[in-house]
Motif scaffolding. Sequence first.
Motif, short mmCIF file in Angstrom:
data_model
loop_
_atom_site.label_atom_id
_atom_site.label_comp_id
_atom_site.label_asym_id
_atom_site.label_seq_id
_atom_site.Cartn_x
_atom_site.Cartn_y
_atom_site.Cartn_z
N LEU A 179 0.83 -1.19 0.00
CA LEU A 179 0.00 0.00 0.00
C LEU A 179 0.88 1.25 0.00
CD1 LEU A 179 -2.71 -1.11 2.60
CD2 LEU A 179 -2.70 -1.43 0.12
N TRP A 180 0.24 2.39 -0.03
CA TRP A 180 0.92 3.69 -0.04
C TRP A 180 1.84 3.79 1.18
CZ3 TRP A 180 -1.26 8.84 1.96
CH2 TRP A 180 -0.50 9.92 1.48
N SER A 181 3.10 4.12 0.96
CA SER A 181 4.08 4.11 2.04
C SER A 181 3.79 5.15 3.12
CB SER A 181 5.49 4.35 1.47
OG SER A 181 5.56 5.61 0.81
N GLU A 182 3.07 6.21 2.77
CA GLU A 182 2.78 7.25 3.74
C GLU A 182 1.71 6.84 4.75
OE1 GLU A 182 4.43 10.19 3.91
OE2 GLU A 182 5.70 9.42 2.30
N SER A 183 0.95 5.81 4.42
CA SER A 183 -0.13 5.40 5.31
C SER A 183 0.03 3.97 5.82
CB SER A 183 -1.49 5.53 4.60
OG SER A 183 -1.56 4.61 3.53
N VAL A 184 0.46 3.06 4.93
CA VAL A 184 0.68 1.65 5.23
C VAL A 184 -0.63 0.87 5.39
CG1 VAL A 184 1.78 -0.03 6.76
CG2 VAL A 184 2.89 2.17 6.33
N THR A 185 -1.64 1.48 6.04
CA THR A 185 -2.88 0.75 6.33
C THR A 185 -4.02 1.04 5.36
OG1 THR A 185 -3.56 2.50 7.88
CG2 THR A 185 -2.37 0.61 8.79
N TRP A 186 -3.84 1.99 4.46
CA TRP A 186 -4.85 2.31 3.46
C TRP A 186 -4.16 2.94 2.25
CZ3 TRP A 186 -5.36 7.54 2.24
CH2 TRP A 186 -4.81 8.44 3.17
N ASP A 187 -4.86 3.00 1.14
CA ASP A 187 -4.27 3.53 -0.09
C ASP A 187 -5.23 4.52 -0.73
OD1 ASP A 187 -3.25 3.78 -2.86
OD2 ASP A 187 -1.94 2.13 -2.26
N PRO A 188 -4.78 5.74 -1.02
CA PRO A 188 -5.67 6.74 -1.63
C PRO A 188 -6.11 6.39 -3.05
CG PRO A 188 -3.41 7.55 -1.56
CD PRO A 188 -3.44 6.29 -0.75
N GLU A 189 -5.40 5.47 -3.69
CA GLU A 189 -5.83 4.95 -5.00
C GLU A 189 -6.11 3.45 -4.88
OE1 GLU A 189 -4.57 8.70 -5.50
OE2 GLU A 189 -2.94 7.29 -5.24
N GLY A 190 -6.91 3.10 -3.87
CA GLY A 190 -7.17 1.70 -3.58
C GLY A 190 -8.10 1.03 -4.59
N LEU A 191 -8.36 -0.25 -4.34
CA LEU A 191 -9.15 -1.04 -5.28
C LEU A 191 -10.62 -0.65 -5.28
CD1 LEU A 191 -7.53 -4.53 -4.54
CD2 LEU A 191 -7.14 -3.07 -6.54
N LEU A 192 -11.24 -0.63 -4.11
CA LEU A 192 -12.68 -0.38 -4.05
C LEU A 192 -13.01 1.04 -4.51
CD1 LEU A 192 -15.32 -1.81 -3.25
CD2 LEU A 192 -15.11 -0.76 -0.99
N SER A 193 -12.20 2.00 -4.13
CA SER A 193 -12.48 3.39 -4.51
C SER A 193 -12.23 3.67 -5.98
CB SER A 193 -11.65 4.36 -3.65
OG SER A 193 -10.27 4.12 -3.81
N THR A 194 -11.68 2.68 -6.69
CA THR A 194 -11.53 2.83 -8.14
C THR A 194 -12.88 2.71 -8.84
OG1 THR A 194 -9.26 1.99 -8.07
CG2 THR A 194 -10.36 1.90 -10.19
N LEU A 195 -13.85 2.05 -8.20
CA LEU A 195 -15.18 1.93 -8.82
C LEU A 195 -15.81 3.29 -9.07
CD1 LEU A 195 -16.63 -1.14 -6.86
CD2 LEU A 195 -15.77 -1.09 -9.21
N PRO A 196 -15.91 4.17 -8.07
CA PRO A 196 -16.48 5.50 -8.37
C PRO A 196 -15.58 6.33 -9.27
CG PRO A 196 -15.68 5.41 -6.11
CD PRO A 196 -15.65 4.01 -6.62
N ALA A 197 -14.26 6.05 -9.27
CA ALA A 197 -13.36 6.77 -10.18
C ALA A 197 -13.70 6.46 -11.63
CB ALA A 197 -11.90 6.42 -9.88
#
Length: 366
Positions: A179-197
Amino acid sequence: MILVNDPGSWSHIYPPLEHAEWNGWTPTDLIFPAFLFMVGVSMTLSFASRVSRGISRRALAMHIVRRSALIFAIGLFLNGFPSFDFDSIRIMGVLQRIAVCYFVGGILYLILSVRKENADSLQKVKSNASAIAGIILFLLVGYWALMTFVPVPGYGAGHLGKDDNLGAYVDRTLMPGHLWSESVTWDPEGLLSTLPAIATLLIGILAGEWLRSDRNGTRKAAGLAASGLILLTAGRMLHPYFPINKNLWTSTFVLFTGGFSLVLLAAFYWAVDLRGWRKWAAPWLVFGMNAILAYVLAALVSEVSTDFEFTNSRGRSQTLHGWIYEGYFVPHASPVNASLAFAVFFVLVIFLLLWPFYKGRIFVRI
């Protein structure tokens, strides 16, 4: 984004040039969705041109697959550069999200479009706008329902914080350690949020189809602006119920930024295409005609200038970024203005690197 991503110091940034911490938005948060929106717009223009030249649906589908794979691969390369530690490399990212959205949007466009011959026996393509609008609605309502009603183990349902939302759980489960190194536990360009993108790109397809229609220019500009204002208003009014949030790419974020993009497109279409005011936009063509190259060059130059160190004349280890910033910008301005001045300087560097390509009419296609 080149300006935003490359300040002299991350500790000294004007607020509009930062992303919102979580809920809400800043001008910076509008850039990525505007780019996805324009991918949708340009897709309709590009595909229509290819169809008119007799290119088959199968050939277009292969083009979509190849281009999506290449963009995704470039994103992975940038995430890994320069160490390429595959045990922790980030899988998703900006280019990866663009690739996935382009692939899904392109295939949907091909499936939902029909070919017709005009009076000159030239083929034209027209998409099913109602079906695309229906898919947008399904994606936005469906994403809201998933994020609101599906329980997250250990947290429950309806949480929209950084670690307790469904999207973060999906990313941690499917991409642990990537995942994103700045957060480790979540990703601002994650899989599920790609659906609304994907819905953001589909809004661009609808805008592109509107521009390709036979309506007069004034009506096109007015229609884009009116649609944009409606979406802006809808996104803002629904914000208390499902917050505008770029990191989660919430449905309200799609509406709000889609509306913003429509209004901007209407303004530029009116100014450039209808009024003929073009000269002011010339510098932006240097970036726009090689957009992916500009993004990749900026990422590589930034990484090299901040990762590799050398010993300066005082025997101190320093990066090229630090040497330029501390030597030529910090002494001459306040911290926040020195940081901004360096970002502007960095944009000019990328402009100069791109200028020979533009002057020589060399456009890197993917």
